[in-house]
Design a protein around this motif. Sequence first.
Motif, PDB file in Angstrom:
ATOM      1  N   SER A  34       1.960  67.162  14.993  1.00  0.00           N
ATOM      2  CA  SER A  34       0.709  66.821  14.317  1.00  0.00           C
ATOM      3  C   SER A  34      -0.469  67.428  15.076  1.00  0.00           C
ATOM      4  CB  SER A  34       0.540  65.304  14.244  1.00  0.00           C
ATOM      5  OG  SER A  34       0.283  64.788  15.532  1.00  0.00           O
ATOM      6  N   VAL A  35      -1.622  67.435  14.440  1.00  0.00           N
ATOM      7  CA  VAL A  35      -2.832  67.945  15.090  1.00  0.00           C
ATOM      8  C   VAL A  35      -3.125  67.111  16.340  1.00  0.00           C
ATOM      9  CG1 VAL A  35      -5.307  68.313  14.819  1.00  0.00           C
ATOM     10  CG2 VAL A  35      -3.756  68.888  12.955  1.00  0.00           C
ATOM     11  N   GLN A  36      -3.010  65.803  16.232  1.00  0.00           N
ATOM     12  CA  GLN A  36      -3.258  64.912  17.371  1.00  0.00           C
ATOM     13  C   GLN A  36      -2.280  65.191  18.513  1.00  0.00           C
ATOM     14  OE1 GLN A  36      -5.751  62.660  17.814  1.00  0.00           O
ATOM     15  NE2 GLN A  36      -4.962  62.381  19.877  1.00  0.00           N
ATOM     16  N   GLN A  37      -1.012  65.340  18.206  1.00  0.00           N
ATOM     17  CA  GLN A  37      -0.005  65.621  19.228  1.00  0.00           C
ATOM     18  C   GLN A  37      -0.261  66.975  19.888  1.00  0.00           C
ATOM     19  OE1 GLN A  37       3.297  65.164  16.494  1.00  0.00           O
ATOM     20  NE2 GLN A  37       4.088  63.437  17.699  1.00  0.00           N
ATOM     21  N   THR A  38      -0.645  67.951  19.094  1.00  0.00           N
ATOM     22  CA  THR A  38      -0.940  69.284  19.628  1.00  0.00           C
ATOM     23  C   THR A  38      -2.138  69.227  20.561  1.00  0.00           C
ATOM     24  OG1 THR A  38      -0.039  70.310  17.639  1.00  0.00           O
ATOM     25  CG2 THR A  38      -1.482  71.665  19.006  1.00  0.00           C
ATOM     26  N   GLU A  40      -3.198  66.692  22.296  1.00  0.00           N
ATOM     27  CA  GLU A  40      -2.772  66.015  23.529  1.00  0.00           C
ATOM     28  C   GLU A  40      -1.933  66.945  24.396  1.00  0.00           C
ATOM     29  OE1 GLU A  40      -0.802  62.427  22.318  1.00  0.00           O
ATOM     30  OE2 GLU A  40      -2.642  61.591  21.467  1.00  0.00           O
ATOM     31  N   GLU A  41      -1.025  67.664  23.777  1.00  0.00           N
ATOM     32  CA  GLU A  41      -0.146  68.584  24.518  1.00  0.00           C
ATOM     33  C   GLU A  41      -0.948  69.679  25.228  1.00  0.00           C
ATOM     34  OE1 GLU A  41       3.490  70.067  25.871  1.00  0.00           O
ATOM     35  OE2 GLU A  41       3.206  68.235  24.700  1.00  0.00           O
ATOM     36  N   LEU A  42      -2.036  70.105  24.614  1.00  0.00           N
ATOM     37  CA  LEU A  42      -2.867  71.157  25.202  1.00  0.00           C
ATOM     38  C   LEU A  42      -3.923  70.614  26.159  1.00  0.00           C
ATOM     39  CD1 LEU A  42      -3.331  73.456  22.101  1.00  0.00           C
ATOM     40  CD2 LEU A  42      -1.871  73.843  24.087  1.00  0.00           C
ATOM     41  N   GLY A  43      -3.999  69.288  26.300  1.00  0.00           N
ATOM     42  CA  GLY A  43      -4.901  68.696  27.271  1.00  0.00           C
ATOM     43  C   GLY A  43      -6.311  68.422  26.764  1.00  0.00           C
ATOM     44  N   TYR A  44      -6.504  68.419  25.466  1.00  0.00           N
ATOM     45  CA  TYR A  44      -7.826  68.108  24.918  1.00  0.00           C
ATOM     46  C   TYR A  44      -8.049  66.605  24.980  1.00  0.00           C
ATOM     47  CZ  TYR A  44      -8.614  72.824  23.294  1.00  0.00           C
ATOM     48  OH  TYR A  44      -8.818  74.178  23.247  1.00  0.00           O
ATOM     49  N   ALA A  45      -9.282  66.205  25.286  1.00  0.00           N
ATOM     50  CA  ALA A  45      -9.624  64.788  25.402  1.00  0.00           C
ATOM     51  C   ALA A  45      -9.492  64.089  24.045  1.00  0.00           C
ATOM     52  CB  ALA A  45     -11.044  64.625  25.942  1.00  0.00           C
ATOM     53  N   ASP A  46      -9.809  64.783  22.990  1.00  0.00           N
ATOM     54  CA  ASP A  46      -9.631  64.220  21.654  1.00  0.00           C
ATOM     55  C   ASP A  46      -9.359  65.343  20.664  1.00  0.00           C
ATOM     56  OD1 ASP A  46     -12.175  65.204  20.508  1.00  0.00           O
ATOM     57  OD2 ASP A  46     -13.094  63.720  21.829  1.00  0.00           O
ATOM     58  N   SER A  47      -8.860  64.975  19.513  1.00  0.00           N
ATOM     59  CA  SER A  47      -8.467  65.989  18.531  1.00  0.00           C
ATOM     60  C   SER A  47      -9.666  66.715  17.924  1.00  0.00           C
ATOM     61  CB  SER A  47      -7.605  65.377  17.437  1.00  0.00           C
ATOM     62  OG  SER A  47      -8.301  64.383  16.741  1.00  0.00           O
ATOM     63  N   ASN A  49     -12.292  67.946  19.501  1.00  0.00           N
ATOM     64  CA  ASN A  49     -12.547  69.135  20.332  1.00  0.00           C
ATOM     65  C   ASN A  49     -11.496  70.215  20.072  1.00  0.00           C
ATOM     66  OD1 ASN A  49     -14.827  68.092  21.568  1.00  0.00           O
ATOM     67  ND2 ASN A  49     -13.654  67.131  23.190  1.00  0.00           N
ATOM     68  N   PHE A  50     -10.268  69.798  19.914  1.00  0.00           N
ATOM     69  CA  PHE A  50      -9.210  70.764  19.604  1.00  0.00           C
ATOM     70  C   PHE A  50      -9.465  71.413  18.242  1.00  0.00           C
ATOM     71  CE2 PHE A  50      -5.202  71.470  17.293  1.00  0.00           C
ATOM     72  CZ  PHE A  50      -4.801  72.612  17.964  1.00  0.00           C
ATOM     73  N   ARG A  51      -9.836  70.617  17.249  1.00  0.00           N
ATOM     74  CA  ARG A  51     -10.100  71.160  15.912  1.00  0.00           C
ATOM     75  C   ARG A  51     -11.213  72.208  15.952  1.00  0.00           C
ATOM     76  NH1 ARG A  51      -7.798  67.369  12.007  1.00  0.00           N
ATOM     77  NH2 ARG A  51      -7.189  65.514  13.164  1.00  0.00           N
ATOM     78  N   ARG A  52     -12.260  71.923  16.711  1.00  0.00           N
ATOM     79  CA  ARG A  52     -13.366  72.900  16.837  1.00  0.00           C
ATOM     80  C   ARG A  52     -12.873  74.201  17.453  1.00  0.00           C
ATOM     81  NH1 ARG A  52     -17.275  68.518  19.240  1.00  0.00           N
ATOM     82  NH2 ARG A  52     -18.013  67.585  17.326  1.00  0.00           N
ATOM     83  N   ALA A  53     -12.106  74.082  18.539  1.00  0.00           N
ATOM     84  CA  ALA A  53     -11.576  75.272  19.201  1.00  0.00           C
ATOM     85  C   ALA A  53     -10.673  76.047  18.242  1.00  0.00           C
ATOM     86  CB  ALA A  53     -10.812  74.880  20.465  1.00  0.00           C
ATOM     87  N   PHE A  54      -9.834  75.337  17.526  1.00  0.00           N
ATOM     88  CA  PHE A  54      -8.901  75.986  16.608  1.00  0.00           C
ATOM     89  C   PHE A  54      -9.630  76.764  15.522  1.00  0.00           C
ATOM     90  CE2 PHE A  54      -5.680  76.480  13.418  1.00  0.00           C
ATOM     91  CZ  PHE A  54      -4.516  76.655  14.153  1.00  0.00           C
ATOM     92  N   VAL A  55     -10.672  76.171  14.976  1.00  0.00           N
ATOM     93  CA  VAL A  55     -11.468  76.862  13.950  1.00  0.00           C
ATOM     94  C   VAL A  55     -12.102  78.119  14.544  1.00  0.00           C
ATOM     95  CG1 VAL A  55     -13.518  76.691  12.488  1.00  0.00           C
ATOM     96  CG2 VAL A  55     -11.844  74.837  12.509  1.00  0.00           C
ATOM     97  N   ASN A  56     -12.543  78.065  15.787  1.00  0.00           N
ATOM     98  CA  ASN A  56     -13.099  79.256  16.440  1.00  0.00           C
ATOM     99  C   ASN A  56     -12.040  80.340  16.616  1.00  0.00           C
ATOM    100  OD1 ASN A  56     -15.778  78.477  16.725  1.00  0.00           O
ATOM    101  ND2 ASN A  56     -15.358  77.371  18.607  1.00  0.00           N
ATOM    102  N   TRP A  57     -10.814  79.963  16.900  1.00  0.00           N
ATOM    103  CA  TRP A  57      -9.742  80.940  17.108  1.00  0.00           C
ATOM    104  C   TRP A  57      -9.262  81.560  15.807  1.00  0.00           C
ATOM    105  CZ3 TRP A  57      -6.614  76.805  20.144  1.00  0.00           C
ATOM    106  CH2 TRP A  57      -7.166  76.623  21.419  1.00  0.00           C
ATOM    107  N   PRO A  62      -6.878  73.325  11.702  1.00  0.00           N
ATOM    108  CA  PRO A  62      -5.448  73.250  11.986  1.00  0.00           C
ATOM    109  C   PRO A  62      -4.645  72.570  10.873  1.00  0.00           C
ATOM    110  CG  PRO A  62      -6.670  71.836  13.495  1.00  0.00           C
ATOM    111  CD  PRO A  62      -7.659  72.644  12.729  1.00  0.00           C
ATOM    112  N   SER A  63      -5.237  71.632  10.167  1.00  0.00           N
ATOM    113  CA  SER A  63      -4.509  70.964   9.076  1.00  0.00           C
ATOM    114  C   SER A  63      -4.174  71.928   7.953  1.00  0.00           C
ATOM    115  CB  SER A  63      -5.336  69.795   8.553  1.00  0.00           C
ATOM    116  OG  SER A  63      -6.581  70.242   8.108  1.00  0.00           O
ATOM    117  N   LYS A  64      -5.015  72.919   7.690  1.00  0.00           N
ATOM    118  CA  LYS A  64      -4.745  73.914   6.651  1.00  0.00           C
ATOM    119  C   LYS A  64      -3.840  75.020   7.176  1.00  0.00           C
ATOM    120  CE  LYS A  64      -8.403  72.985   3.655  1.00  0.00           C
ATOM    121  NZ  LYS A  64      -8.891  73.298   2.382  1.00  0.00           N
ATOM    122  N   TYR A  65      -3.925  75.288   8.456  1.00  0.00           N
ATOM    123  CA  TYR A  65      -3.109  76.339   9.084  1.00  0.00           C
ATOM    124  C   TYR A  65      -1.642  75.958   9.082  1.00  0.00           C
ATOM    125  CZ  TYR A  65      -1.981  79.979  12.465  1.00  0.00           C
ATOM    126  OH  TYR A  65      -1.466  81.073  13.087  1.00  0.00           O
TER     127      TYR A  65
END
Length: 66
Positions: A34-38, A40-47, A49-57, A62-65
Motif C-alpha cells: 500500500s502507499v502507507q506501507q511504502t 513507512e518502508e522508505l522512512g517517510y514520517a507520513d504518507s 510527504n511520500f505522496r508529494r515526493a512521488f508526484v515530483n518523481w 502513487p495510488s494511480k501509478y
Amino acid sequence: MHRRLLIEGTNFKNERDAFPKPRAYELLHVKQLSVQQTAEELGYADSLNFRRAFVNWYNVPPSKYK
C-alpha cells in the motif's frame, strides 16, 4: 560538494532521490504494498510527504501509478 556534483553532471536532488525513486516503484508495483506501507518502508514520517515526493518523481500520484 555543489561543484563536485556539477562536474559529475548531477545535483543534490538527483542524488537524494537515486535510492527511493526506484525502490518506491518496486514496492508499489512489484511487491504491491500500500502507499502507507511504502512510505513507512522508505522512512517517510507520513504518507503525505511520500505522496508529494512521488508526484515530483513520476508526475502521477502513487495510488494511480499502482
